[in-house]
Scaffold this motif. Structure first.
Motif, PDB file in Angstrom:
ATOM      1  N   THR A  49      27.500  42.227  42.503  1.00 46.09           N
ATOM      2  CA  THR A  49      28.053  41.195  43.414  1.00 46.09           C
ATOM      3  C   THR A  49      28.910  40.455  42.556  1.00 46.09           C
ATOM      4  O   THR A  49      29.833  39.987  42.535  1.00 46.09           O
ATOM      5  CB  THR A  49      26.868  40.544  43.910  1.00 46.09           C
ATOM      6  OG1 THR A  49      26.366  41.258  44.745  1.00 46.09           O
ATOM      7  CG2 THR A  49      27.655  39.323  44.787  1.00 46.09           C
ATOM      8  N   HIS A  50      28.279  40.012  41.237  1.00 47.90           N
ATOM      9  CA  HIS A  50      29.059  39.129  40.255  1.00 47.90           C
ATOM     10  C   HIS A  50      30.436  39.913  39.701  1.00 47.90           C
ATOM     11  O   HIS A  50      31.381  39.477  39.692  1.00 47.90           O
ATOM     12  CB  HIS A  50      28.420  38.719  39.092  1.00 47.90           C
ATOM     13  CG  HIS A  50      26.973  37.946  39.512  1.00 47.90           C
ATOM     14  ND1 HIS A  50      27.223  36.758  40.337  1.00 47.90           N
ATOM     15  CD2 HIS A  50      25.859  37.879  39.032  1.00 47.90           C
ATOM     16  CE1 HIS A  50      25.990  36.075  40.342  1.00 47.90           C
ATOM     17  NE2 HIS A  50      24.970  36.502  39.834  1.00 47.90           N
ATOM     18  N   LEU A  51      30.055  41.345  39.446  1.00 44.41           N
ATOM     19  CA  LEU A  51      31.257  42.115  39.173  1.00 44.41           C
ATOM     20  C   LEU A  51      32.609  42.272  40.165  1.00 44.41           C
ATOM     21  O   LEU A  51      33.640  41.961  39.982  1.00 44.41           O
ATOM     22  CB  LEU A  51      30.989  43.461  38.749  1.00 44.41           C
ATOM     23  CG  LEU A  51      32.075  44.419  38.145  1.00 44.41           C
ATOM     24  CD1 LEU A  51      32.825  43.641  36.977  1.00 44.41           C
ATOM     25  CD2 LEU A  51      31.406  45.603  37.874  1.00 44.41           C
ATOM     26  N   MET A  52      32.153  42.233  41.444  1.00 46.17           N
ATOM     27  CA  MET A  52      33.132  42.358  42.512  1.00 46.17           C
ATOM     28  C   MET A  52      33.785  41.071  42.637  1.00 46.17           C
ATOM     29  O   MET A  52      34.833  40.939  42.927  1.00 46.17           O
ATOM     30  CB  MET A  52      32.171  42.611  44.190  1.00 46.17           C
ATOM     31  CG  MET A  52      31.808  43.942  44.009  1.00 46.17           C
ATOM     32  SD  MET A  52      33.345  44.973  44.369  1.00 46.17           S
ATOM     33  CE  MET A  52      32.471  46.766  43.992  1.00 46.17           C
ATOM     34  N   ALA A  53      32.888  39.667  42.439  1.00 46.87           N
ATOM     35  CA  ALA A  53      33.689  38.422  42.320  1.00 46.87           C
ATOM     36  C   ALA A  53      34.719  38.403  41.385  1.00 46.87           C
ATOM     37  O   ALA A  53      35.818  37.633  41.552  1.00 46.87           O
ATOM     38  CB  ALA A  53      32.709  37.519  42.228  1.00 46.87           C
ATOM     39  N   ALA A  54      34.384  39.053  40.252  1.00 48.89           N
ATOM     40  CA  ALA A  54      35.503  38.817  39.244  1.00 48.89           C
ATOM     41  C   ALA A  54      36.688  39.996  39.427  1.00 48.89           C
ATOM     42  O   ALA A  54      37.869  39.557  39.165  1.00 48.89           O
ATOM     43  CB  ALA A  54      34.941  39.650  37.789  1.00 48.89           C
ATOM     44  N   MET A  55      36.306  41.093  40.302  1.00 43.67           N
ATOM     45  CA  MET A  55      37.552  41.818  40.583  1.00 43.67           C
ATOM     46  C   MET A  55      38.213  41.564  41.886  1.00 43.67           C
ATOM     47  O   MET A  55      39.548  41.909  41.988  1.00 43.67           O
ATOM     48  CB  MET A  55      36.932  43.194  40.825  1.00 43.67           C
ATOM     49  CG  MET A  55      36.415  44.062  39.734  1.00 43.67           C
ATOM     50  SD  MET A  55      35.909  45.748  40.291  1.00 43.67           S
ATOM     51  CE  MET A  55      35.549  46.576  38.827  1.00 43.67           C
ATOM     52  N   PHE A  56      37.700  40.445  42.814  1.00 41.16           N
ATOM     53  CA  PHE A  56      38.339  40.108  43.932  1.00 41.16           C
ATOM     54  C   PHE A  56      38.107  38.492  43.951  1.00 41.16           C
ATOM     55  O   PHE A  56      37.410  38.166  44.789  1.00 41.16           O
ATOM     56  CB  PHE A  56      37.577  40.697  45.156  1.00 41.16           C
ATOM     57  CG  PHE A  56      37.770  42.545  45.141  1.00 41.16           C
ATOM     58  CD1 PHE A  56      38.959  42.860  45.678  1.00 41.16           C
ATOM     59  CD2 PHE A  56      36.976  43.161  44.812  1.00 41.16           C
ATOM     60  CE1 PHE A  56      38.819  44.232  45.730  1.00 41.16           C
ATOM     61  CE2 PHE A  56      36.673  44.480  44.776  1.00 41.16           C
ATOM     62  CZ  PHE A  56      37.758  45.242  45.335  1.00 41.16           C
ATOM     63  N   PRO A  57      38.797  38.141  43.044  1.00 45.05           N
ATOM     64  CA  PRO A  57      38.730  36.599  42.987  1.00 45.05           C
ATOM     65  C   PRO A  57      39.157  35.827  44.124  1.00 45.05           C
ATOM     66  O   PRO A  57      40.206  36.308  44.504  1.00 45.05           O
ATOM     67  CB  PRO A  57      39.295  36.213  41.552  1.00 45.05           C
ATOM     68  CG  PRO A  57      40.528  37.131  41.404  1.00 45.05           C
ATOM     69  CD  PRO A  57      39.894  38.419  41.918  1.00 45.05           C
TER      70      PRO A  57
END
Length: 341
Positions: A111-119
Motif C-alpha cells: 500500500t505504501h509502495l502504491m502510494a509512491a507509484m500513484f501519488p
C-alpha cells in the motif's frame, strides 16, 4: 552505481504463481473443531488502488491491487521481465486479468509502495514516517524500482554520511521525523539498514544513539548482538578521551600548548577549565565528533589557540576514521563495498 537484481531473485519472482482464484492467507487447521478457524480469510480489493482499466491483479496476503502492466514495467525491471512471459493457454483469468500472488510481502508495505507509484500530489510535504520508508526500501530493492529507491538511499546517506565534512552531530533530519523518541527512529533505521544491506549508515546511526537512559525501551528493539555493539561502542567512546587525543588539554603543570605562549598561567587555567568542564566529563562523549566551538578558545593566547585548534582537528579526524571499528564494523571503504547500492 546501482546493482542489477541477482539472477536468483529474478528467477524467484518470475515463478510467482498466477491464479484465477484468490488464495487464502491462512491454512486450514486439521486439529481444530472450531468451524470459524477452518474458514480462509476473505480476499478484498484495495479501495485506493483498484483501477478498472488495469490489466494485472497483484495479490499480497489477502489484498488485491489492479493496476496496469505498463506502469509496473516502467518502474521495475523485475516486473518488466516477468510480465513479458506469455501466459499458458489454459491459464484462467479474473475479469480478464491474470492474478499474480506475491508471496512473502506484506499488504501494508505494498500500500505504501502504491502510494509512491500513484501519488495524489507531486510534492511530498514533510519527512517520511519510518514504516513508510522501510516499506519503500524493502520492496524497491526486491523488485528493482530505482526511480523510487535511489533518491531515498541518497537522502539516507546524506543524513548519515561517510565523511566527517558532511557529518552533523545535531539530529536535524530532513528525511525522517525524530518524533518524541529519536532513539526509536535510530534503532528502527539500524534494523532496516541491516535488513536491506545499507552498511555505510550504521556507524553514524550507532553514534547518534542517546545513551543517557540505558533503560530506554528502544534498545530492546535491537538484536542482542547490536545491543552489545552499542554499549561496547559507548564504553570505547568514553575511553577515547585518552592522553593522546586530549594531550593539548593535559600539559604538565607550568607548561602551555605553545612553546612561545604569551601567558602560561592564563592559558593553563583556561585549558584546565575546558578539560574538566567538557572533554573529560561523562558528557564529553557528546563532544567526540563535535566541531570546534569558538567559545572553547576563551582565555587562550593567540598562539595556544592556533595550536589547540590544529591538534583538536587532527584528533577529530582520527576518531572519525576509527568510528566504524568502535562499533565492530569494517573500515569506511569496506562498508561502501558492502552496500547493496
Amino acid at each position: 552505481m546501482r546493482k542489477s537484481p541477482t539472477r536468483a531473485l529474478t528467477k524467484r519472482v518470475l515463478t510467482i504463481s498466477m491464479s484465477s482464484s484468490p488464495r487464502s492467507a491462512k491454512r486450514k487447521r486439521r486439529d481444530s473443531s472450531n468451524d470459524e478457524e477452518h474458514q480462509p480469510e476473505e480476499i478484498r480489493r484495495s479501495s485506493d488502488y483498484w483501477f478498472n482499466d488495469g490489466n494485472v491483479i497483484l495479490q499480497v496476503e489477502t489484498t488485491q491491487f489492479q493496476v496496469a502492466k505498463s506502469l509496473l514495467a516502467m518502474h521495475s525491471t523485475v516486473f518488466r521481465d516477468m510480465l513479458t512471459l506469455p501466459l499458458p493457454s489454459e491459464e484462467p483469468l479474473v475479469e480478464g486479468c491474470p492474478v499474480v500472488v506475491l508471496a512473502g510481502d506484506s499488504a501494508e508495505d505494498w500500500t505504501h509502495l502504491m502510494a509512491a507509484m500513484f501519488p495524489t500530489s507531486y510534492f511530498r510535504a514533510g519527512p517520511i514516517e519510518l514504516p513508510v520508508l522501510a516499506a519503500l526500501l524493502r520492496l524497491t530493492k526486491k523488485y528493482d524500482i530505482p526511480g523510487i529507491r535511489q533518491p531515498l538511499v541518497e537522502r539516507l546517506k546524506q543524513e548519515f554520511p561517510t565523511t566527517l565534512e558532511a557529518f552533523s552531530p545535531i539530529k536535524d533530519w530532513t528525511l525522517l521525523p525524530a518524533g518524541d523518541s529519536p532513539n526509536e527512529t535510530v534503532v528502527g533505521l539500524i534494523n532496516l539498514a541491516r535488513e536491506i544491506g545499507l552498511y555505510t549508515i550504521l556507524p553514524t546511526l550507532f553514534y547518534s544513539l542517546d545513551f543517557s537512559d540505558v533503560q530506554d525501551k528502544a534498545f530492546q528493539l535491537l538484536s542482542e548482538a547490536d545491543q552489545v555493539t552499542c554499549f561496547r561502542g559507548y564504553a570505547t567512546m568514553l575511553k577515547q578521551n585518552d592522553l593522546k587525543s586530549t594531550a593539548w588539554l593535559k600539559r604538565e603543570p607550568g607548561k602551555a600548548v605553545a612553546k612561545d605562549c604569551e601567558d602560561i598561567r592564563a592559558c593553563r587555567a583556561a585549558l584546565k577549565s575546558l578539560a574538566y568542564t567538557h572533554f573529560l566529563s561523562v558528557e564529553g562523549r557528546e563532544l567526540i565528533l563535535e566541531p570546534w566551538d569558538e567559545r572553547w578558545g576563551k582565555g587562550l593566547c593567540e598562539r595556544c589557540l592556533t595550536i589547540s585548534r590544529k591538534v583538536f582537528d587532527i584528533a577529530r579526524d582520527i576518531r572519525w576514521a576509527a568510528m566504524p571499528g568502535v562499533f565492530g564494523l569494517p573500515e569506511w571503504e569496506e562498508l561502501e563495498k558492502m552496500d547493496f547500492e
